[in-house]
Design a protein around this motif. Sequence first.
Motif, mmCIF file in Angstrom:
data_model
loop_
_atom_site.group_PDB
_atom_site.id
_atom_site.type_symbol
_atom_site.label_atom_id
_atom_site.label_comp_id
_atom_site.label_asym_id
_atom_site.label_seq_id
_atom_site.Cartn_x
_atom_site.Cartn_y
_atom_site.Cartn_z
ATOM 1 N N ALA A 44 0.847 -1.078 0.183
ATOM 2 C CA ALA A 44 -0.123 0.073 -0.110
ATOM 3 C C ALA A 44 0.764 1.240 -0.094
ATOM 4 O O ALA A 44 0.521 2.218 -0.585
ATOM 5 N N TRP A 90 4.746 12.890 -0.973
ATOM 6 C CA TRP A 90 3.307 12.537 -0.821
ATOM 7 C C TRP A 90 2.643 12.416 0.389
ATOM 8 O O TRP A 90 1.669 13.033 0.799
ATOM 9 N N TYR A 151 -2.515 1.519 6.726
ATOM 10 C CA TYR A 151 -3.513 0.471 6.849
ATOM 11 C C TYR A 151 -3.216 -0.642 8.050
ATOM 12 O O TYR A 151 -3.678 -1.450 8.109
ATOM 13 N N ALA A 172 -10.571 7.110 -0.951
ATOM 14 C CA ALA A 172 -9.483 8.200 -1.502
ATOM 15 C C ALA A 172 -8.889 9.029 -0.335
ATOM 16 O O ALA A 172 -8.290 8.615 0.526
ATOM 17 N N GLY B 344 -7.997 4.922 -2.429
ATOM 18 C CA GLY B 344 -7.122 5.351 -1.191
ATOM 19 C C GLY B 344 -6.154 4.288 -0.571
ATOM 20 O O GLY B 344 -5.615 4.547 0.476
ATOM 21 N N TRP B 345 -5.978 3.132 -1.444
ATOM 22 C CA TRP B 345 -5.069 2.139 -1.067
ATOM 23 C C TRP B 345 -3.737 2.582 -0.921
ATOM 24 O O TRP B 345 -2.950 2.425 -0.116
ATOM 25 N N CYS B 346 -3.092 2.985 -2.223
ATOM 26 C CA CYS B 346 -1.644 3.101 -2.045
ATOM 27 C C CYS B 346 -1.313 4.823 -2.392
ATOM 28 O O CYS B 346 -2.187 5.429 -2.625
ATOM 29 N N THR B 347 -0.333 4.982 -1.955
ATOM 30 C CA THR B 347 0.044 6.604 -1.776
ATOM 31 C C THR B 347 0.161 7.207 -2.941
ATOM 32 O O THR B 347 -0.355 8.317 -3.021
ATOM 33 N N PRO B 348 0.605 6.765 -4.142
ATOM 34 C CA PRO B 348 0.587 7.452 -5.390
ATOM 35 C C PRO B 348 -0.809 7.792 -5.789
ATOM 36 O O PRO B 348 -0.956 8.977 -6.124
ATOM 37 N N ARG B 350 -3.646 8.115 -3.854
ATOM 38 C CA ARG B 350 -4.376 8.791 -2.774
ATOM 39 C C ARG B 350 -3.778 10.089 -2.767
ATOM 40 O O ARG B 350 -4.518 11.131 -2.401
ATOM 41 N N GLU B 351 -2.558 10.348 -2.777
ATOM 42 C CA GLU B 351 -1.752 11.587 -2.444
ATOM 43 C C GLU B 351 -1.494 12.348 -3.547
ATOM 44 O O GLU B 351 -1.316 13.394 -3.413
ATOM 45 N N ALA B 352 -0.832 11.419 -4.568
ATOM 46 C CA ALA B 352 -0.403 12.292 -5.715
ATOM 47 C C ALA B 352 -1.596 12.913 -6.579
ATOM 48 O O ALA B 352 -1.182 14.130 -7.152
#
Lengths: 847, 442
Positions: A44, A90, A151, A172, B344-348, B350-352
């Motif tokens: 994740a 990020w 998580y 999100a 929203g699972w992985c950073t790129p 969700r955040e990028a």
Amino acid sequence: MPKIKIDGHEIEVAHGTKVIEAAERLGIIIPRFCYHPALGAVGACRVCAVKCEGPVKGIQMSCMTEARDGLVVSTTDEEAVDFRRQVIEWLMMNHPHDCPVCDEGGHCLLQTLTVAGGHGIRRYPGNKRTYRDQYLGVFVQHEMNRCIHCYRCWRFYQGFTGYRDLGCLQIAYRTYFGRFGDGPLESPFSGNLVDICPTGVYTDKPSRFTGRRWDFERSPSLCLHCSLGCNTVSSARYREMVRQEARLNKSVNGFFICDRGRYGFSYESLPERPRRARIGREQASWDEALQKAGDTLARIDPASIACLGSARSSLENQGMLKRFCRLLRWEEPRYFETRSMARKIQRAVSRLDKQIAVSLREIEGADFILAVGVDPINEAPMLALAMRQAFRGGAEVAPMFPLPMRPFTNGATVAIIDPRPVSLPLEFDHFPVVPGEIEPIMNRLVKGCVSRDIVAKLGPDALRFYDAIPQDYPPSSFKGGWADVEQKLLQSKKPVIICGTDIVQESTIISAADDALLLKAAKGWAGLFYVMPSANTFGAALLSPSGDSLGEIIEGIEKGRVRALIVVENDPFWLYPDGERLEQALGKLDLLLVLDYLPSRIAEQAHIFFPTAPLFDTETRFVNQEGRIQWAKPVHAGGSPITEVGAGNHPPRMYGGAIPGGEPKPAWRILAELAEAISAPRGKVSLPASIEDLWRWMVQEQPAFAGLQAFDVPPEGFRILPDHSKEQGFPSSSRKEDRERMNSDFLEVLPVDWTFGTEELSSYSRFIQQVENPPSLMMHTRDAATLGFKDQDRASINLDRGPLEVGVRTMDNMASGIIILPRHRQLAWQKLKKIPARIPFERIRKM
Amino acid sequence: MGSPVLLQNRKTDRIATLDEYRKSGGYEALATVLKKHGPKEIQQMVQDSGLLGRGGAGFPTGLKWKAVADNAPFPRYIITNIDEMEPGTFKDRILAHSDPHLIIEGTILAGYAVSAQKGFLFVRPAYESSALIFERELKIAAEAGFLGKNILGSDYSFEIVVHRSGGRYICGEGTAQLNAIEGRRPNPRGAPPYATDRGLFQRPTVLNNMETLACVPHIIRRGGEWFKSLAKTKGAAGTKLYSACGKVSRPGCFELPMGPRLSEIIEEHAGGLPPGSEYKTCLPGGASTRFLPKEFYNIEMDYAPLKAIGHRLGTGAVIVFDHKTCLVGAALNLMDFFVRESCGWCTPCREALPFIRDLLWRIEHGEGREEFIPMLQVMCKHTWKSFCAFAPGATMPVESLLTYFGDEVREHISQKRCPFSPPSLSPSPYPLPPGERGNKMK
């Protein structure tokens, strides 16, 4: 086994090993947020990116990439480094940068990796996202703005421990970790959220704002709040214990501990903790008290002196007490409150050996768990977690499936035979029967899965045991579950029997071991795991083979045979079932000498009192219920907390060399001084003043300690079990046929443990006191209907020692014919007089 | 343009009934198959027909079915993906409202081909009318003996249920859809294990786009060779539901032989651009494809030709932009969608994506700076290292905007305003910077 190359270093690893683990073994720590050895790899956070060549190519997540032959990994590749820096940027976009006021600051993974990853200058021009925090109870502080969405908390809380009230909400960039609404966390493992959170979303509430990690005196320590012996790291500041964290022990607790263990420590720093020697109710100087004790004891006939140690005391204290009695030619010390408990523990200890005993970790690998007379969450919470991991089919089962249901896992089948309304964070089959029926049902279940031919190979005793098991059990009242469980046990390859020692009869403990031997004969492997009442019950049993208990001492006092009693770190008022009789007996004594660190009831009644040093102030060893000896180092030099003695000055100003409140000494040292004081008039007798001396004697005294040098206990502890158990299996002599069914004019009272509120040490903790439920008795709905009770009514039970008033909970998932009563600190259950206690119906009234 | 195949029963006012469907040859394929063919034959027939997955990835359908091992455990599942949420795409809606039995039959045939026991129609909640239609028509099909126990007297039993999506774009992602049906968070799953080994409820599962399965009855009834002959481009097969929207005179969905020219779709079928509009660019297959520069106006709209020039056919939903449309604004609009719909699972992802949206917003609103452009380029590149294909798709419009329309972006920066909107008008649907809008929760 695949061979891979990481940054030029070759390493051969087991199949299925992930690159991130392989690198760790080479000493290359690849950054990680979402990856955790206990929670698995989920890919994740994307911060563990590395560059791969060979069978997989390009930037890959090292936690998701399995080692394969020919794989060449670079952790320093420019693109990988740049990507990792980018990921951290990020993650830091919305992080509040409130490190100066965050308790995680100084031991924060996010802080470390932000600096290590090379992200320094903020480029994101936008505003930060904010969340509303929740009230999560007295243990855990929530600060959601700091979240980097790894998580871990969700995977731990719902996946690893199986509780559902904290989870993941929304999607999100609004993804939120918390509860549906404010409220205390329901899991008794909630404190681990603090340990696993890589930043400060969950911080330790009791130690909030008490200091940075480097301000603390920290030391490896042990949890004493049940018999499992979980490993901890304890922190103290300003002579006050402030925090307890889990310490990795792969054989015992893994990465986690329960909340009782984490927050039960505050008995150490109580303002009312006795820190000075006392004669009567008056404080006295150490020497004065020692003199007085020595003189008094020297005048008393040695044959009328009794000593009571305890199962919560360290091995050193237990051992020294025994040596002390030997030296002075007194009666051997007792360590147990009741004879039945002493005998049960003797039985359990004598049946454990290296062939059959299993650790918590081995339970995780079982495919069938038969738990008899044990209520894991209430008696030994971490056992429930180990059982859950077995149920999940190993901790590494796909973490994307936090709530496995039986059709989706190949995990263990769990069957519980226990009268209590056992609740576990897993699916299990529960056969709620009264304590007397546990044994025949367990035996019947095992018999159904082992053929007579196999048993015959174990000898005539085994065959006699096997043949004596009645075929007609279980009663036909068991519904569908029974056949399924029998089938599963038949198919299982790695069965484990877990047996409690509290509510069961002595013969049940023997049968559990015998049944384990039968299963082992049938399947080639089987495990046996006993749960015991206290942190060092095992040690106490090793040192007191006689099975005598406090009960015989009290009889002695009543008959005038015993006139002096020395109590070392025990409060018999806690567990002895007849408080009034105990009180009267103590009143008859010429001398009651108490050594303890708790402000206990017996300490108040002591004629002479010496304060002892608890675990955190001294170096000690304990033996857990599987016979594992473990070692705790002193956390700090004990004394009254500065907050108590500082008189509000900041910084506290004190002059003088001695530590205020620093008088307490380890009990074994006090005993050594006492021996000298007693024998001084008759010529000096000395007891060893050093721990090495003591250990030399211990090794001679108890062969189980042989091979155990004083200071070289390995980090995972050391099992002191014999290769083959002292007592042979299938002893026919000790078994009694107790198949008495409950008749209907009385209810049997079963005193039990609760997670919070019944265990002695943690019940003194001001944190645990805030979460304990008020005491209530539990009875089956049918019995309640007979008596005219509804759930939440209040009952008055007319006992021989007076009325006992308590709230009533009615349950369907427990045995009928019994009343379950917690040994709660707020409940005078000691009015029961004896256990088992049978209460006629007419003595139970609705209030 | 030949006669329509998938949309042969399309009417202006209502769906085709079971009788009408059967009159056009409906359920003949099923009857034949149950009598004459084994599952393996069906797999081979579909593979030979050259049918490629219509959801956007273009994976050969026959191969996907063959991935279910012969000895794979039961029950097995079929999922028909009707979670059509790709912006600009509405082909499934048209088809579902024209000929629902075609989809039902396609699903049953797919089920037969992999010996599945149960099918799910996973329907987007905005398509509630489709869900209701399917529920009704499934009952009708069952009453007619096409579903349920021992279909048409054979020993094959199969049932279909309608599963309404919770309503997020990510639920259209195959593995996230499995989680969604199981009642979990719709986070994509990693592979392996593949869904065909351990999918829904850890059982072998085949998930196909609705349009893909709609082709299957026709292939079986009329043969793979016939199906191949439908296509315009060499090597391709079948017809495809194309749609056009945006700056076109007659937006709509058109069934065309695979591989029409882009210019043909826009001019012949969608009526060209409205008067006064000049073609600038288009997104050829929904919002997660790249802006197609003007020079490719005549490209053949098929998987291979677009791939050859570094683009994607996607869903074949063409969104047309004219010379008056600000592409920064368009990219921002799309990014807003993706930011909201990330799981929203992985950073790129969700955040990028919010980071990129913030920079685009600033450029569009006159706060852009020259250094934003390399930042955007690097971040778009890095999103390719995310967990699933969502983030790479989401950044395709932005990446192609910077690649092909860099001048337009720089104009925004140098003029400190959007050159497409008169300064007197408020240019933005967003009066506040993104950080201030709607991102407070709980």
